[in-house]
Design an enzyme around this catalytic site. Structure first.
Site, PDB file in Angstrom:
ATOM      1  N   TYR A  84       0.861  -1.188   0.000  1.00  0.00           N
ATOM      2  CA  TYR A  84       0.000   0.000   0.000  1.00  0.00           C
ATOM      3  C   TYR A  84       0.896   1.237   0.000  1.00  0.00           C
ATOM      4  CZ  TYR A  84      -3.294   3.570   1.513  1.00  0.00           C
ATOM      5  OH  TYR A  84      -4.051   4.700   1.577  1.00  0.00           O
ATOM      6  N   GLU A 125      -3.383   7.543  -3.980  1.00  0.00           N
ATOM      7  CA  GLU A 125      -3.368   6.240  -3.317  1.00  0.00           C
ATOM      8  C   GLU A 125      -3.133   5.145  -4.351  1.00  0.00           C
ATOM      9  OE1 GLU A 125      -7.004   4.097  -1.934  1.00  0.00           O
ATOM     10  OE2 GLU A 125      -6.178   4.465   0.056  1.00  0.00           O
TER      11      GLU A 125
END
Ligand code: ADP
Ligand code: MG
Length: 399
Positions: free
Chosen positions: A109, A197
């Site tokens: 992530y 993101e």
């Protein structure tokens, strides 16, 4: 302002972030054509909607031949995709992205957000990608790496290397990881983003680092100087109430409740919503009509609030500092005379020329409920319409 995954990937690619080959399609036929162009023997069909969590909701399909690509795309087009992030209204799929299938070794992530408390851009990364950051925070909190960026220096290569190291990246992949982190940061900073993101950022079995998903959000107030980004806006993905408001220069956020609010000033609008809640009601919206609320703006605001069919009462709360209460009162009277409403209207005025304003409303003969204080206005509003919860229960019973 949010953009689609395929748009974010194109932007990030321009900053040196590697992504799998892919192409956009507006029809199932075009989807198979894209798969053919990309080549290989595995493709992923991905619904392009402004929400995350598509995978779990059927918006990401792995396919191993062109028929499967056709069927997967066909099943998505025109459908409403409801994910746990989209809200119950969901988002309709008008575009799909076809991407080469990637052999994944590890999912990471990588995110960039504005950290308000430190007033800095913060890098948030985790070796446990694939799931939402909220889930990671819950299940694997120790895997999360946070790193603040000094605005005077920007993100340094050293810092990027440190982040990559904490994600367990070593050897040849280190340089790719640093390029990905640095590139994402530059995209964030150079384009007035509020969020980047990449989830998942993957290590592939053949040793590459690729962004498999990408999300970017931008600062609406900076879009005047980013025409190339504003062009990417897709109104089909926005709440139609908010789009209408934005087109009229009003600041509006649609909510689930049934008391419509027309307020000048964002702070007062927040206080009004709090007061409605404290009185046991639920606001239907946040609406700031701005400091100099002219009669035209008031009229526009009424039309906007009334276009939401959940609204059972409208609370107008105006504090006139620069503005004048008589002016606003004229706007309210004009709006309601031209377009009478069938729900109670509660008006609370305070500040400059308040007596004149109240007089105008009293003289109009319109069925407007006047309040002196904000708490009184909120109580009258809540008392004059069905309770939001009762309405929901009633609808549920009827269904
Ligand atoms: P969302 O976050 O909206 O669910 P993602 O793009 O992250 O959508 O896709 C969900 C999952 O699907 C990813 O975590 C990844 O495991 C898989 N996936 C997505 N794109 C690809 C791809 N090109 N190749 C292989 N797997 C993929
Ligand atoms: Mg994702």
């Amino acid at each position: 302002m949010d953009i689609h995954e395929y748009q974010a990937k194109e932007i990030l690619q321009g900053f040196g972030v590697k992504v799998p080959p892919g192409g956009l399609a507006y029809s199932p036929e075009q989807a198979t054509y894209r798969a053919h162009e990309i080549g290989g023997d595995k493709w992923v069909v991905k619904a392009q909607v402004h929400t995350g969590g598509r995978g779990k909701a059927g918006g990401v399909k792995v396919c191993s031949d062109e028929h499967e690509v056709f069927d997967a795309a066909n099943a998505m087009f025109g459908k409403k995709l409801v994910t746990h992030q989209s809200g119950p209204a969901g988002k309709i799929v008008y575009r799909v992205y076809i991407e080469g299938g990637v052999e994944i070794e590890r999912e990471l992530y990588l995110g960039f957000v504005l950290d308000r408390s430190t007033e800095r851009i913060m890098v948030v990364a985790s070796s446990e990608g694939g799931m939402e950051i909220e889930e990671i925070a819950e299940d694997e909190p120790e895997s999360i790496v946070r790193s603040l960026i000094d605005p005077a220096v920007g993100l340094t290569e050293f810092q990027a290397r440190e982040i990559a190291f904490e994600l367990g990246i070593t050897g040849k992949q280190m340089q790719q990881a640093v390029a990905t982190i640095m590139g994402s940061y530059r995209a964030f900073r150079d384009l007035d983003a509020t969020m980047v993101e990449i989830n998942p950022l993957v290590l592939t079995t053949d040793g590459n680092i690729l962004a498999l998903d990408a999300k970017m959000g931008f600062d609406d107030n900076a879009m005047f100087r980013r025409p190339e980004i504003s062009e990417l806006r897709d109104k089909s993905q926005e709440d139609p109430r908010e789009t209408r408001a934005a087109d009229r220069g009003l600041s509006y956020v649609g909510l689930e409740g049934n008391i419509g609010c027309i307020v000048n000033g964002a702070g007062l609008a927040m206080a009004t919503m709090d007061m409605i809640k404290t009185s046991g009601g639920e606001p239907a919206n946040f609406l700031d009509i701005g400091g100099g609320a002219s009669p035209e703006r008031v009229a526009k605001a009424f039309r906007l609030v009334r276009s939401d069919e959940n609204v059972d009462a409208i609370l107008v709360n105006i504090f006139a500092g620069i503005n004048r209460c008589d002016w606003v009162a004229e706007g309210v009277v004009e709006a309601l005379t031209n377009n009478p409403v069938d729900v109670p209207v509660i008006v609370r005025l305070a500040g400059t020329n308040v007596d004149e304003g109240r007089q105008i409303i009293a003289d109009s003969g319109l069925p407007i409920l006047m309040a002196t204080t904000l708490s009184e206005a909120a109580k009258i509003s809540v008392g004059s319409c069905p309770r939001h919860e009762d309405k929901i229960n009633h609808t549920a019973e009827a269904a």
